[in-house]
Design a protein around this motif. Structure first.
Motif, PDB file in Angstrom:
ATOM      1  N   HIS A  88       2.818  22.200  -9.566  1.00 46.73           N
ATOM      2  CA  HIS A  88       2.455  20.892  -9.037  1.00 46.73           C
ATOM      3  C   HIS A  88       2.032  19.991 -10.194  1.00 46.73           C
ATOM      4  N   GLU A  89       1.783  18.718  -9.871  1.00 47.65           N
ATOM      5  CA  GLU A  89       1.258  17.809 -10.887  1.00 47.65           C
ATOM      6  C   GLU A  89      -0.018  18.425 -11.458  1.00 47.65           C
ATOM      7  N   SER A  90      -0.158  18.358 -12.742  1.00 45.40           N
ATOM      8  CA  SER A  90      -1.310  18.850 -13.515  1.00 45.40           C
ATOM      9  C   SER A  90      -1.370  20.380 -13.609  1.00 45.40           C
ATOM     10  N   TYR A 133       5.587   5.556  -0.234  1.00 46.47           N
ATOM     11  CA  TYR A 133       5.113   6.931  -0.077  1.00 46.47           C
ATOM     12  C   TYR A 133       5.948   7.838  -0.977  1.00 46.47           C
ATOM     13  N   ASP A 134       5.379   8.981  -1.321  1.00 46.79           N
ATOM     14  CA  ASP A 134       6.120   9.949  -2.125  1.00 46.79           C
ATOM     15  C   ASP A 134       7.021  10.783  -1.215  1.00 46.79           C
ATOM     16  N   VAL A 135       8.164  10.232  -0.901  1.00 44.80           N
ATOM     17  CA  VAL A 135       9.135  10.980  -0.087  1.00 44.80           C
ATOM     18  C   VAL A 135      10.090  11.625  -1.087  1.00 44.80           C
ATOM     19  N   THR A 193      10.234   4.630  -1.443  1.00 43.04           N
ATOM     20  CA  THR A 193       9.806   5.959  -1.894  1.00 43.04           C
ATOM     21  C   THR A 193       9.664   5.984  -3.408  1.00 43.04           C
ATOM     22  N   PHE A 194       8.678   6.742  -3.862  1.00 46.46           N
ATOM     23  CA  PHE A 194       8.511   6.963  -5.301  1.00 46.46           C
ATOM     24  C   PHE A 194       9.398   8.147  -5.684  1.00 46.46           C
ATOM     25  N   ALA A 195      10.656   7.961  -5.659  1.00 48.40           N
ATOM     26  CA  ALA A 195      11.640   9.012  -5.949  1.00 48.40           C
ATOM     27  C   ALA A 195      12.976   8.317  -6.220  1.00 48.40           C
ATOM     28  N   SER A 230       3.361   0.738 -12.156  1.00 45.05           N
ATOM     29  CA  SER A 230       2.657   1.691 -13.025  1.00 45.05           C
ATOM     30  C   SER A 230       2.416   2.961 -12.220  1.00 45.05           C
ATOM     31  N   ASP A 231       2.194   4.071 -12.893  1.00 48.26           N
ATOM     32  CA  ASP A 231       1.741   5.254 -12.155  1.00 48.26           C
ATOM     33  C   ASP A 231       0.240   5.080 -11.905  1.00 48.26           C
ATOM     34  N   HIS A 232      -0.262   5.996 -11.067  1.00 53.01           N
ATOM     35  CA  HIS A 232      -1.643   5.936 -10.573  1.00 53.01           C
ATOM     36  C   HIS A 232      -2.679   5.714 -11.691  1.00 53.01           C
ATOM     37  N   THR A 275       0.859  -1.195   0.000  1.00 49.61           N
ATOM     38  CA  THR A 275       0.000   0.000   0.000  1.00 49.61           C
ATOM     39  C   THR A 275       0.888   1.236   0.000  1.00 49.61           C
ATOM     40  N   PHE A 276       0.280   2.363  -0.304  1.00 47.25           N
ATOM     41  CA  PHE A 276       1.016   3.620  -0.169  1.00 47.25           C
ATOM     42  C   PHE A 276       0.109   4.694   0.413  1.00 47.25           C
ATOM     43  N   ASN A 277       0.772   5.724   0.938  1.00 44.96           N
ATOM     44  CA  ASN A 277       0.106   6.893   1.533  1.00 44.96           C
ATOM     45  C   ASN A 277      -0.233   6.763   3.013  1.00 44.96           C
ATOM     46  N   GLY A 308       4.122  21.946 -14.793  1.00 45.34           N
ATOM     47  CA  GLY A 308       4.094  22.196 -13.352  1.00 45.34           C
ATOM     48  C   GLY A 308       5.026  21.295 -12.568  1.00 45.34           C
ATOM     49  N   ARG A 309       5.360  20.151 -13.152  1.00 41.77           N
ATOM     50  CA  ARG A 309       6.213  19.220 -12.428  1.00 41.77           C
ATOM     51  C   ARG A 309       7.701  19.530 -12.605  1.00 41.77           C
ATOM     52  N   THR A 310       7.993  20.637 -13.290  1.00 40.66           N
ATOM     53  CA  THR A 310       9.370  21.117 -13.354  1.00 40.66           C
ATOM     54  C   THR A 310       9.929  21.238 -11.935  1.00 40.66           C
ATOM     55  N   VAL A 318      12.839   5.041  -9.127  1.00 37.91           N
ATOM     56  CA  VAL A 318      13.102   6.198  -9.974  1.00 37.91           C
ATOM     57  C   VAL A 318      11.920   6.397 -10.928  1.00 37.91           C
ATOM     58  N   LYS A 319      11.598   7.644 -11.215  1.00 36.73           N
ATOM     59  CA  LYS A 319      10.428   7.922 -12.061  1.00 36.73           C
ATOM     60  C   LYS A 319      10.685   9.133 -12.934  1.00 36.73           C
ATOM     61  N   HIS A 320       9.864   9.397 -13.943  1.00 36.26           N
ATOM     62  CA  HIS A 320       8.773   8.569 -14.472  1.00 36.26           C
ATOM     63  C   HIS A 320       9.291   8.058 -15.792  1.00 36.26           C
ATOM     64  N   PHE A 321       9.457   6.767 -15.873  1.00 34.90           N
ATOM     65  CA  PHE A 321      10.127   6.131 -17.007  1.00 34.90           C
ATOM     66  C   PHE A 321       9.137   5.971 -18.160  1.00 34.90           C
ATOM     67  N   VAL A 366      11.327   1.077 -10.501  1.00 36.88           N
ATOM     68  CA  VAL A 366      11.146   2.046 -11.581  1.00 36.88           C
ATOM     69  C   VAL A 366       9.654   2.332 -11.696  1.00 36.88           C
ATOM     70  N   MET A 367       9.270   3.590 -11.597  1.00 32.81           N
ATOM     71  CA  MET A 367       7.867   3.922 -11.856  1.00 32.81           C
ATOM     72  C   MET A 367       7.729   4.327 -13.316  1.00 32.81           C
ATOM     73  N   VAL A 368       6.727   3.762 -13.940  1.00 31.09           N
ATOM     74  CA  VAL A 368       6.559   3.955 -15.372  1.00 31.09           C
ATOM     75  C   VAL A 368       5.673   5.183 -15.615  1.00 31.09           C
TER      76      VAL A 368
HETATM   77  C1  NOJ Z   1       0.913  10.135  -9.419  1.00 35.38           C
HETATM   78  C2  NOJ Z   1       2.237  10.787  -9.700  1.00 35.38           C
HETATM   79  O1  NOJ Z   1       2.398  10.970 -11.091  1.00 35.38           O
HETATM   80  C3  NOJ Z   1       3.426   9.997  -9.159  1.00 35.38           C
HETATM   81  O2  NOJ Z   1       4.582  10.772  -9.315  1.00 35.38           O
HETATM   82  C4  NOJ Z   1       3.208   9.617  -7.744  1.00 35.38           C
HETATM   83  O3  NOJ Z   1       4.324   8.898  -7.261  1.00 35.38           O
HETATM   84  C5  NOJ Z   1       1.948   8.778  -7.623  1.00 35.38           C
HETATM   85  N1  NOJ Z   1       0.813   9.565  -8.101  1.00 35.38           N
HETATM   86  C6  NOJ Z   1       1.692   8.292  -6.207  1.00 35.38           C
HETATM   87  O4  NOJ Z   1       1.362   9.330  -5.384  1.00 35.38           O
END
Ligand code: NOJ
Length: 764
Positions: free
Chosen positions: A516-518, A106-108, A150-152, A282-284, A76-78, A164-166, A203-206, A247-249
Motif C-alpha cells: 500500500h501507499e507508504s 475519488y480514487d477509483v 477519478t485519480f487514476a 497536487s497530491d495530498h 471535493t473528494f472521498n 508498496g505502491r508497486t 493520470v498520476k503521479h507525474f 494530471v496528478m503531480v
Molecule cells: C495520496 C495518494 O498519493 C494519491 O495517489 C491519491 O490519489 C490521493 N492521496 C487522494 O486520495
C-alpha cells in the motif's frame, strides 16, 4: 485508384475535416464560456476554485457547505454517494453567487463498488478487453454514485518491488504500462468525459514516482534524462494522448526539484512539449510539503512556487486560500498566473459536462438507490472473468493442478478466509462482506463432492509492531486481527488437517496493507510466521499448492522448492475466491503472465528484464570471474517478466522475418507459428521484443514492442504476425532526439521475456 476508392477517400477526408471543424468550434465555445465566467469572478472566488478538499475529518460537512456557498471550494473528494454529494452541489449551484458547479473526485483505481483485481494483477492479464471492462465498469458504477473524476490511472513504472505502491501500477515495462494506461483513460472517459456514465481520468503521479530511491515511499528520484524519456515518461504521455483530462503531480522530487514546484515538468514538458490542455492537481498536502523538501521558506513561498510552476488544484492544502491573496497583492503572483489555473479548473468542469447539468451524475433524489451496497449494483460476472485472467500459474510440478473436486482438501493459511485482503488496497467503495474469499470460492466449487478442512495455521505476521503499523494505516478500522493462540498450536491444527487430506492448499502472502501507499519493505519474503507454516505442511508429505496473495513480487526461492504448485493470485477483488477456485479446479485454464520480474532475493533489486547492455554480462551456464553477477546465489530472476504457465502446452516454431532489411518509412513482418500441443484448449501471450544491437549509446538487451494474446484449441496452431516499422526502433539519444539509428536489430519472440527465439535485420 478506382473511382469508388477515390470517392471513399474524399468522403473520409471531408468528414475528417468536418470533424476537426466541429472540434475547433467546440473548443472556441468552451474558451469563450470560460473567459466570460472568469470576467465575472472576484479574486476570492477564483482562489476558491483552486481548492480541492477531502470530505472527512479535515473539514466537517457543515463547514464545507458554508465554504462552498461562499465560493471558497472548487471540488471535493472521498464522498461516495449521490445523497452525500447532492447537498454539496446544492450549496454551489443554489447558494453561491456565481453558481459554479462543484466536481466530485475519488480514487477509483480498480473498481468502485465491484472490486476488480489490483492494477498489477490486471497488467498480468495482458488482455486489453479485460482492462477495458475494468475501466468502463468502474466508471459506470462510480458515476452512478455522483462521482465525476477519478485519480487514476496510476502509470508509475515500478522496478523496485520494495515500493508498496508497486501494487497500484501496471508493472515494470514502459510499453505495457503505456498501453494499459491509455486503455484505462479511454474506458474511464468513454466517448466523452461529459457523458453521465464517464469519469474524467487524472493520470498520476507525474512524474517518476515509481523510481523513489531504495523503494522507500516519498523518497527522492534521481534519474538520467535518457532513462527518464525512454523508460519512465512515455506512460504519462500515452495517457495524455489518450485524452486524460487531468494530471496528478507526484510527491517526490525529480533531480532535486520537487514535482510540485517543478516548472520544467509542468510547463515545459507537460504543456509545451506534450500539449496537455487539462487540469493539474497536487497530491495530498504536497504544496505544504515544499517547505519540508527544503525549497520553500514557508507556506507563502510554497504557494507561490506551486502556482507559478503550474499546480492548478491544490489537494487538501489550505495554502492557496491563505497565501494567494497576499501574493497577488504584492505582485509576486500575477493575475494572469491565477487566471491560468482557474481557467483549467473551469475548463475541466466544462469538459465533465457540469455547466450543462451539475447533477448529471448525482441525478434526482427520488432515483437514489435504496441501498448503495445492493447486490444488484455489482458486476460480479465481469469481476470473476477479469480475476481469472489475472492469475499467474508460477509452478505446477507433476501437473498437480488442476485438482479434482473429490476427496479431502485441507485449506489453510491466514489469507484463506480474508475478505478485506481479497479486495487489495485502494478498494474504493468496496465492501469486505461482499468479497468472496478462497474458502468461500472453494466450498462453492466443490459443493458436497469433496470435504474441505479449514485451519488458519498462522497469523499473517507474528511481529506485533508490524501489526500495529498495518492497523494504523488510514483504513477505517483495524484490519489485521491477531489470533491469540500460540503459533505452534495454530501450525499443529493446520498440520492435523493436512494429514487427513489428499491435498493441501495454503493461502499465504501479504495482508493488503503491506502493499500500500507508504508500505515499503526491506524484505520480499513471506513473513516468518507463514514460512514456518509452509515448512510444516511440506513435512507432512502431502501435495502442497500455494495460493499467493500479495501486491508486489515476492522472493520465493524457498517456496519454489517446497511447493508442488504456486498460483499467484495478487489481490483479486470481489470475486477473487471464485476465480481462484475456477483455476484450481480447471474450470478456467490460467493464462496470466507476469508484468514484473520476480527476483530471487531483495539484494538483486533493481532487477528488470530490459536493462542496458553492459561490458561484462553474466552468461548463464558459463560461470567465470569478473562478470556482472552475485556470487552467493544463482543469477537472473526467479520468474522473468512475461512468464506464466498454463494447463496447456504451447510451442513456437517457424519464426521468420519478411525481409533482412528495412527502409526508413517501410515495414517488416515478423511471423511465428504458435501451437497448442496439449489436449486442452488454452490461451497464451506471444511476445515480441526488439534489441538495437549497436547504437550511439548502450541500449536495452531487449524491449517489449508488441504482443498478442491468443486462444488455441487443443492441437490447434496459428500464425501470429507482427508488423515492425521505424517507430518501433526509435529511442531518445543522449541529446534527447527521438530517432531510429541505422544498423542491426535483433527481433525476439517468446512466451516469456527469457526463452526467446531470435532473428535479425538491418535498418538502412
Ligand atoms: C495520496 C495518494 O498519493 C494519491 O495517489 C491519491 O490519489 C490521493 N492521496 C487522494 O486520495
Amino acid at each position: 485508384m478506382n473511382k469508388l476508392c477515390l470517392l471513399g477517400l474524399l468522403v473520409s477526408l471531408a468528414s475528417h475535416s468536418a470533424f476537426a471543424d466541429t472540434q475547433a468550434d467546440a473548443l472556441k465555445q468552451k474558451n469563450a464560456f470560460v473567459s466570460d465566467l472568469l470576467k465575472q469572478m472576484t479574486e476570492a472566488e477564483k482562489i476558491g476554485q483552486l481548492r480541492l478538499i477531502s470530505i472527512g475529518p479535515e473539514m466537517p460537512q457543515p463547514q464545507i457547505l458554508k465554504e462552498i456557498a461562499a465560493g471558497r471550494i472548487g471540488g471535493t473528494f472521498n464522498s461516495i454517494t449521490r445523497s452525500e454529494n447532492r447537498p454539496l452541489q446544492d450549496a454551489a449551484v443554489k447558494n453561491s453567487r456565481l453558481k459554479i458547479p462543484m466536481f466530485f473526485a475519488y480514487d477509483v483505481i480498480h473498481g468502485h463498488r465491484t472490486i476488480f483485481p489490483i492494477s498489477l494483477a490486471l497488467a498480468s492479464s495482458w488482455d486489453m478487453d479485460a482492462i477495458a471492462t475494468v475501466g468502463r465498469t468502474s466508471a459506470i458504477e462510480a458515476s452512478a454514485d455522483g462521482i465525476d473524476m477519478t485519480f487514476a490511472p496510476m502509470v508509475d513504472i515500478a522496478r523496485d518491488p520494495r515500493w508498496g505502491r508497486t501494487s497500484e501500477g501496471f508493472g515494470e515495462d514502459t510499453y505495457l504500462v503505456s498501453r494499459i494506461g491509455a486503455q484505462m483513460v479511454k474506458s474511464f472517459q468513454d466517448q466523452s468525459a461529459a457523458s453521465p456514465t464517464s469519469l474524467m481520468a487524472s493520470v498520476k503521479h507525474f512524474a517518476l514516482y515509481g523510481a523513489v530511491e531504495g523503494g522507500r515511499d516519498y523518497n527522492t528520484v534521481d534519474m538520467s534524462p535518457t532513462k527518464m524519456y525512454q523508460d519512465y515518461l512515455p506512460p504519462y504521455r500515452a495517457a495524455i494522448d489518450a485524452g486524460a483530462g487531468g494530471v496528478m503531480v507526484a510527491l517526490n522530487s525529480v533531480n532535486g526539484i520537487p514535482a510540485t514546484s517543478n516548472t520544467w515538468l509542468m510547463q515545459d514538458l507537460l504543456r509545451k512539449d506534450w500539449g496537455f490542455k487539462g487540469v493539474t492537481v497536487s497530491d495530498h498536502g504536497a504544496i505544504t510539503e515544499l517547505v519540508r523538501h527544503g525549497v520553500a521558506r514557508d507556506g507563502r513561498e510554497a504557494a507561490k512556487l506551486a502556482i507559478k510552476a503550474g499546480i492548478d488544484l491544490s489537494m487538501n492544502d489550505s495554502l492557496y486560500g491563505q497565501e494567494l491573496p497576499g501574493l497577488l497583492k504584492s505582485g509576486e503572483v500575477s493575475q494572469q498566473e491565477l487566471d491560468n489555473a482557474v481557467r483549467e479548473v473551469l475548463g475541466a468542469k466544462y469538459d465533465m459536462g457540469l455547466f450543462d447539468n451539475p447533477y448529471r451524475r448525482i441525478g434526482v433524489a427520488s432515483e437514489d438507490p435504496a441501498d448503495t451496497n445492493a447486490e444488484s449494483r455489482l458486476h460480479r460476472e465481469a469481476a470473476r472473468d477479469v480475476a481469472r485472467k489475472s492469475l499467474v500459474l508460477l509452478e505446477n510440478r507433476n501437473q498437480i493442478l488442476p485438482l479434482k473436486k473429490q476427496g479431502t482438501i485441507a485449506l489453510v493459511g491466514p489469507l484463506a478466509d480474508a475478505p478485506i485482503d481479497m479486495m487489495g488496497s485502494w478498494a474504493a467503495a468496496g465492501v469486505p462482506r461482499q468479497s468472496v474469499t478462497v474458502h468461500d470460492g472453494l466450498r462453492k466449487a466443490v459443493g458436497d463432492r469433496a470435504r474441505i478442512l479449514y485451519a488458519k495455521g498462522a497469523n499473517v505476521t507474528d511481529d506485533l509492531k508490524i501489526v500495529d503499523y498495518l492497523n494504523f494505516l488510514n483504513f477505517n478500522h483495524p484490519e489485521v486481527e491477531v489470533d491469540p493462540r500460540p503459533a505452534a498450536a495454530m501450525i499443529e491444527e493446520a498440520v492435523k488437517a493436512a494429514r487427513q487430506a489428499d491435498v493441501v492448499i495454503a493461502a499465504v502472502g501479504e495482508s493488503r496493507g503491506m502493499s500500500h501507499e507508504s508500505s515499503s519493505r526491506t524484505s520480499l519474503e513471506i513473513p516468518a510466521s507463514q514460512r514456518a507454516l509452509i515448512t510444516a505442511l511440506k513435512a507432512t508429505g502431502k501435495p502442497l499448492v500455494l495460493v499467493l496473495m500479495n501486491g508486489r513480487p515476492l522472493a520465493l526461492s524457498r517456496e519454489r522448492e517446497e511447493a508442488d504448485a504456486i498460483l499467484e493470485t495478487w489481490f483479486s477483488g470481489t470475486e477473487g475466491g471464485n476465480a481462484i477456485a475456477d483455476v484450481l479446479f480447471g474450470d478456467y485454464n490460467p493464462s496470466g503472465k507476469l508484468a514484473i520480474t520476480f527476483p530471487r532475493s531483495v539484494g538483486q533489486i533493481p532487477m528488470y528484464y530490459n536493462h542496458l547492455s553492459i561490458g561484462r554480462p553474466y552468461t548463464p551456464g558459463k560461470p567465470g570471474n569478473y562478470t556482472s553477477q552475485y556470487f552467493e546465489e544463482p543469477n537472473g530472476p526467479l520468474y522473468p517478466f512475461g512468464y506464466g504457465l498454463s494447463y496447456s502446452r504451447f510451442e513456437l516454431s517457424g519464426f521468420a522475418l519478411s525481409n533482412k532489411t528495412l527502409n526508413k518509412g517501410g515495414k517488416l513482418e515478423a511471423s511465428v507459428i504458435v501451437k497448442n500441443t496439449s489436449q486442452r484448449d488454452g490461451e497464451t501471450v506471444v511476445q515480441l521484443y526488439i534489441q538495437d544491437v549497436t547504437a550511439s549509446m548502450s541500449r536495452p538487451v531487449k524491449e517489449l514492442k508488441n504482443f498478442q494474446k491468443v486462444l488455441l484449441k487443443a492441437g490447434e496452431s496459428k500464425v501470429i504476425k507482427f508488423s515492425i516499422d521505424e517507430n518501433d526502433l526509435k529511442f531518445y539519444n543522449t541529446q534527447l532526439q527521438y530517432a531510429a539509428e541505422p544498423g542491426e536489430f535483433s527481433v525476439q519472440v517468446g512466451l516469456d521475456s527469457q526463452a526467446v527465439e531470435q532473428q535479425s535485420f538491418e535498418l538502412l
